[in-house]
Design a protein around this motif. Structure first.
Motif, PDB file in Angstrom:
ATOM      1  N   ASP A  28     -32.312  -8.974  34.923  1.00  0.00           N
ATOM      2  CA  ASP A  28     -31.990  -7.701  34.276  1.00  0.00           C
ATOM      3  C   ASP A  28     -31.936  -7.844  32.762  1.00  0.00           C
ATOM      4  N   GLY A  29     -32.845  -8.634  32.201  1.00  0.00           N
ATOM      5  CA  GLY A  29     -32.941  -8.807  30.760  1.00  0.00           C
ATOM      6  C   GLY A  29     -31.946  -9.781  30.167  1.00  0.00           C
ATOM      7  N   GLU A  30     -31.087 -10.364  31.001  1.00  0.00           N
ATOM      8  CA  GLU A  30     -30.106 -11.345  30.529  1.00  0.00           C
ATOM      9  C   GLU A  30     -30.671 -12.743  30.703  1.00  0.00           C
ATOM     10  N   LYS A  31     -30.469 -13.561  29.692  1.00  0.00           N
ATOM     11  CA  LYS A  31     -31.006 -14.914  29.663  1.00  0.00           C
ATOM     12  C   LYS A  31     -29.998 -15.882  30.291  1.00  0.00           C
ATOM     13  N   PHE A  32     -30.459 -16.658  31.296  1.00  0.00           N
ATOM     14  CA  PHE A  32     -29.621 -17.657  31.954  1.00  0.00           C
ATOM     15  C   PHE A  32     -30.265 -19.029  31.796  1.00  0.00           C
ATOM     16  N   PRO A  33     -29.642 -19.925  31.000  1.00  0.00           N
ATOM     17  CA  PRO A  33     -30.210 -21.263  30.823  1.00  0.00           C
ATOM     18  C   PRO A  33     -30.286 -21.999  32.162  1.00  0.00           C
ATOM     19  N   MET A  34     -31.345 -22.763  32.337  1.00  0.00           N
ATOM     20  CA  MET A  34     -31.483 -23.563  33.552  1.00  0.00           C
ATOM     21  C   MET A  34     -30.865 -24.932  33.305  1.00  0.00           C
ATOM     22  N   SER A  39     -30.993 -33.260  41.042  1.00  0.00           N
ATOM     23  CA  SER A  39     -30.687 -34.593  41.568  1.00  0.00           C
ATOM     24  C   SER A  39     -31.824 -35.115  42.448  1.00  0.00           C
ATOM     25  N   ARG A  40     -31.790 -36.390  42.667  1.00  0.00           N
ATOM     26  CA  ARG A  40     -32.782 -37.028  43.546  1.00  0.00           C
ATOM     27  C   ARG A  40     -32.701 -36.434  44.949  1.00  0.00           C
ATOM     28  N   ARG A  41     -31.501 -36.207  45.449  1.00  0.00           N
ATOM     29  CA  ARG A  41     -31.320 -35.631  46.798  1.00  0.00           C
ATOM     30  C   ARG A  41     -31.925 -34.226  46.875  1.00  0.00           C
ATOM     31  N   HIS A  42     -31.681 -33.433  45.853  1.00  0.00           N
ATOM     32  CA  HIS A  42     -32.262 -32.087  45.758  1.00  0.00           C
ATOM     33  C   HIS A  42     -33.778 -32.186  45.880  1.00  0.00           C
ATOM     34  N   GLN A  43     -34.372 -33.094  45.150  1.00  0.00           N
ATOM     35  CA  GLN A  43     -35.829 -33.245  45.146  1.00  0.00           C
ATOM     36  C   GLN A  43     -36.359 -33.756  46.491  1.00  0.00           C
ATOM     37  N   GLN A  44     -35.606 -34.625  47.145  1.00  0.00           N
ATOM     38  CA  GLN A  44     -36.020 -35.102  48.469  1.00  0.00           C
ATOM     39  C   GLN A  44     -36.054 -33.951  49.473  1.00  0.00           C
ATOM     40  N   VAL A  45     -35.007 -33.121  49.463  1.00  0.00           N
ATOM     41  CA  VAL A  45     -34.941 -31.979  50.377  1.00  0.00           C
ATOM     42  C   VAL A  45     -36.061 -30.992  50.054  1.00  0.00           C
ATOM     43  N   ALA A 119     -24.322 -26.740  39.565  1.00  0.00           N
ATOM     44  CA  ALA A 119     -24.584 -25.839  38.433  1.00  0.00           C
ATOM     45  C   ALA A 119     -25.229 -24.521  38.857  1.00  0.00           C
ATOM     46  N   SER A 120     -25.779 -24.453  40.074  1.00  0.00           N
ATOM     47  CA  SER A 120     -26.531 -23.252  40.466  1.00  0.00           C
ATOM     48  C   SER A 120     -25.857 -22.396  41.531  1.00  0.00           C
ATOM     49  N   ILE A 121     -24.740 -22.835  42.067  1.00  0.00           N
ATOM     50  CA  ILE A 121     -24.133 -22.140  43.206  1.00  0.00           C
ATOM     51  C   ILE A 121     -23.873 -20.665  42.909  1.00  0.00           C
ATOM     52  N   LYS A 122     -23.200 -20.384  41.813  1.00  0.00           N
ATOM     53  CA  LYS A 122     -22.865 -18.993  41.490  1.00  0.00           C
ATOM     54  C   LYS A 122     -24.126 -18.163  41.275  1.00  0.00           C
ATOM     55  N   MET A 123     -25.079 -18.708  40.569  1.00  0.00           N
ATOM     56  CA  MET A 123     -26.324 -17.997  40.286  1.00  0.00           C
ATOM     57  C   MET A 123     -27.094 -17.717  41.580  1.00  0.00           C
ATOM     58  N   ASP A 124     -27.250 -18.714  42.435  1.00  0.00           N
ATOM     59  CA  ASP A 124     -28.032 -18.567  43.662  1.00  0.00           C
ATOM     60  C   ASP A 124     -27.344 -17.671  44.687  1.00  0.00           C
ATOM     61  N   ARG A 125     -26.023 -17.766  44.774  1.00  0.00           N
ATOM     62  CA  ARG A 125     -25.278 -16.996  45.775  1.00  0.00           C
ATOM     63  C   ARG A 125     -24.974 -15.569  45.339  1.00  0.00           C
ATOM     64  N   TRP A 126     -25.028 -15.279  44.037  1.00  0.00           N
ATOM     65  CA  TRP A 126     -24.645 -13.956  43.586  1.00  0.00           C
ATOM     66  C   TRP A 126     -25.780 -13.255  42.850  1.00  0.00           C
ATOM     67  N   LYS A 127     -26.114 -13.729  41.654  1.00  0.00           N
ATOM     68  CA  LYS A 127     -27.118 -13.050  40.822  1.00  0.00           C
ATOM     69  C   LYS A 127     -28.488 -13.025  41.497  1.00  0.00           C
TER      70      LYS A 127
END
Length: 189
Positions: A28-34, A39-45, A119-127
């Motif tokens: 919605d036009g708002e900038k969210f830094p990534m 993590s390695r585990r994230h990349q494996q999954v 770092a992404s839980i709130k963003m992924d689960r809400w926004k």
């Protein structure tokens, strides 16, 4: 990384001309830094999920894309300076080839998978949850690599409906793709 101006609405045109190396998403036009590299585990999954979908969909109309891959939502038939939602889901599956261009995807993928990190839980689960629902993404998975679980949401009459939580030891059917079974033992090995 430059600090976003809280009073400014950013567009895809701004996104394209941003500072080199600055990674962010727009909602919605708002900038969210990534956040920094996952993590390695994230990349494996992510690798295992991408492989399962890619093998199943080989030779089909649908294509599998993993981040970084720009997905412009709610921007169909708009100019770059009018598109206010640009995200980079961990995994996007697109069956409508008209949504694909050299810049990525302009429209709702059929399915999106986000792999959660602290770092992404709130963003992924809400926004992102609200954005994907509004944009019409048919199936949305939230994958928790630490607890080895997958939450599934299906778009029914314009709203996401919770379908369940699956864990290591489970095999789950993918709603969007008849015949595709995902063995979570394989994904989380």
């Amino acid at each position: 990384m430059s600090i976003p101006d809280e009073n400014k609405n950013y567009s895809y045109a701004d996104y394209l001309t941003g500072d080199e190396g600055e990674r962010f998403e727009l909602i919605d036009g708002e900038k969210f830094p990534m956040s920094p590299a996952p993590s390695r585990r994230h990349q494996q999954v992510l690798r295992e999920l991408s492989t399962a979908f890619t093998i199943f969909l080989r030779g089909e109309e649908c294509e599998v894309f993993f981040a970084p891959f720009d997905v412009r939502l709610l921007g169909e038939n708009k100019q770059d300076n009018e598109i206010m939602n640009v995200v980079q889901p961990d995994l996007s599956i697109v069956c409508d080839r008209d949504n694909l261009d050299d810049k990525g995807c302009n429209g709702a993928p059929d399915m999106i998978i986000e792999i959660l990190s602290p770092a992404s839980i709130k963003m992924d689960r809400w926004k992102k949850f609200q954005l994907y629902e509004k944009a019409g993404v048919e199936e949305y998975w939230l994958v928790e690599p630490v607890y080895e679980s997958v939450e599934i949401y299906l778009l029914i009459n314009g709203d996401y409906k919770f379908q369940g939580v699956y864990t290591k030891g489970d095999s789950l059917s993918v709603n969007c793709f008849t015949g595709l079974e995902i063995d979570l033992d394989r994904i989380f090995e």
